[in-house]
Design an enzyme around this catalytic site. Sequence first.
Site, PDB file in Angstrom:
ATOM      1  N   HIS A  77     -35.066   3.926 -23.551  1.00  0.00           N
ATOM      2  CA  HIS A  77     -33.777   4.622 -23.498  1.00  0.00           C
ATOM      3  C   HIS A  77     -33.444   5.259 -24.840  1.00  0.00           C
ATOM      4  O   HIS A  77     -32.920   6.383 -24.901  1.00  0.00           O
ATOM      5  CB  HIS A  77     -32.686   3.622 -23.093  1.00  0.00           C
ATOM      6  CG  HIS A  77     -31.302   4.166 -23.155  1.00  0.00           C
ATOM      7  ND1 HIS A  77     -30.417   3.839 -24.159  1.00  0.00           N
ATOM      8  CD2 HIS A  77     -30.655   5.041 -22.354  1.00  0.00           C
ATOM      9  CE1 HIS A  77     -29.282   4.465 -23.956  1.00  0.00           C
ATOM     10  NE2 HIS A  77     -29.389   5.210 -22.877  1.00  0.00           N
ATOM     11  N   GLU A 134     -22.528   2.167 -26.559  1.00  0.00           N
ATOM     12  CA  GLU A 134     -22.767   2.236 -25.117  1.00  0.00           C
ATOM     13  C   GLU A 134     -22.947   0.835 -24.535  1.00  0.00           C
ATOM     14  O   GLU A 134     -22.436   0.524 -23.460  1.00  0.00           O
ATOM     15  CB  GLU A 134     -24.018   3.086 -24.862  1.00  0.00           C
ATOM     16  CG  GLU A 134     -24.186   3.565 -23.441  1.00  0.00           C
ATOM     17  CD  GLU A 134     -25.368   4.506 -23.282  1.00  0.00           C
ATOM     18  OE1 GLU A 134     -25.802   4.715 -22.128  1.00  0.00           O
ATOM     19  OE2 GLU A 134     -25.870   5.029 -24.295  1.00  0.00           O
ATOM     20  N   GLU A 141     -35.396   8.427 -25.327  1.00  0.00           N
ATOM     21  CA  GLU A 141     -34.771   9.493 -24.528  1.00  0.00           C
ATOM     22  C   GLU A 141     -33.637  10.162 -25.305  1.00  0.00           C
ATOM     23  O   GLU A 141     -33.503  11.390 -25.318  1.00  0.00           O
ATOM     24  CB  GLU A 141     -34.256   8.915 -23.212  1.00  0.00           C
ATOM     25  CG  GLU A 141     -33.443   9.887 -22.366  1.00  0.00           C
ATOM     26  CD  GLU A 141     -32.180   9.264 -21.805  1.00  0.00           C
ATOM     27  OE1 GLU A 141     -31.090   9.829 -22.023  1.00  0.00           O
ATOM     28  OE2 GLU A 141     -32.276   8.205 -21.157  1.00  0.00           O
ATOM     29  N   HIS A 142     -32.815   9.365 -25.979  1.00  0.00           N
ATOM     30  CA  HIS A 142     -31.732   9.914 -26.800  1.00  0.00           C
ATOM     31  C   HIS A 142     -32.285  10.767 -27.949  1.00  0.00           C
ATOM     32  O   HIS A 142     -31.782  11.854 -28.238  1.00  0.00           O
ATOM     33  CB  HIS A 142     -30.893   8.774 -27.389  1.00  0.00           C
ATOM     34  CG  HIS A 142     -29.820   8.285 -26.469  1.00  0.00           C
ATOM     35  ND1 HIS A 142     -28.483   8.269 -26.811  1.00  0.00           N
ATOM     36  CD2 HIS A 142     -29.877   7.800 -25.198  1.00  0.00           C
ATOM     37  CE1 HIS A 142     -27.769   7.780 -25.815  1.00  0.00           C
ATOM     38  NE2 HIS A 142     -28.594   7.484 -24.827  1.00  0.00           N
TER      39      HIS A 142
END
Length: 281
Positions: free
Chosen positions: A46, A126, A49-50
């Site tokens: 993840h 997040e 991906e950022h």
Amino acid sequence: MHYQSHLLSNGLRIIHLPSNSPVSYCGFGVASGTRDELAKEFGMAHFVEHMLFKGTDKRRAWHILNRMENVGGELNAYTTKEETYVYSIFMEEHIGRAIELLSDLVFNSRFPEKELEKELDVVLDEINSYKDNPSELIYDEFENLLFKDHALGHNILGEESTLNEFDREISLAFYQKHYVASNMIFFSMGATPFKKIVRMVESYCKDVADIPYKNNRVAPLPQQAITKVDVKDTFQAHAFVGGRSYSMYDERRTGLFLLNNILGGPGMNSRLNVALREKNG
């Protein structure tokens, strides 16, 4: 209409679905998600991906964000436990712009150090905001039990203790290992002729090396039935009952979907909804 497919010499597969819509859609799918992380990498899929959006060899983050927005398009990405997707939605005449940008992101990202530190804070925030939503959090708690001690169990966002150990070297190593042509597909849907799409993808990805990718995934072991109760200072109770089910290729899955909807699906007349809402308020 039928899917069209083409395999480039470097192992990248192109899949296209013809459509008469003036709006087109395309992107890259990477067969890499949280189940491909090592214990010290929890949250890395993840996080990578950022970082794809934070700069390439020829673009800074601001230019990446505005490239499709300037023509009314959308650029986005998401990570699952088994894949990562980077995609764009746009008017059909801008497909060349989208393919060039997406190819640049997935094959030429630089992971600048100053952006890495800022993005770590974004992901940590997040995680904390996710903890404030028990109706979502319970899904992860359930999967941690269902796939205990297996890579499918841990949270996609990762853990604060692991994330704080991430640096550019570790992040780049994960990216370079998994983001190879043979572990990816390029997908598209729209009115652009397939031959033209193949030519454009090939022109932007021709220099990507043909690197063999070895998948080390293993199936989870059978799990015993378990009950877990967490007491929290909230105004609502959240309950989850479930277990492992049929494969997505099993013919019995359709009947299971129907049974699931009858018992507790989204319909207002599901038995669970009637019992909780209509009978007991």
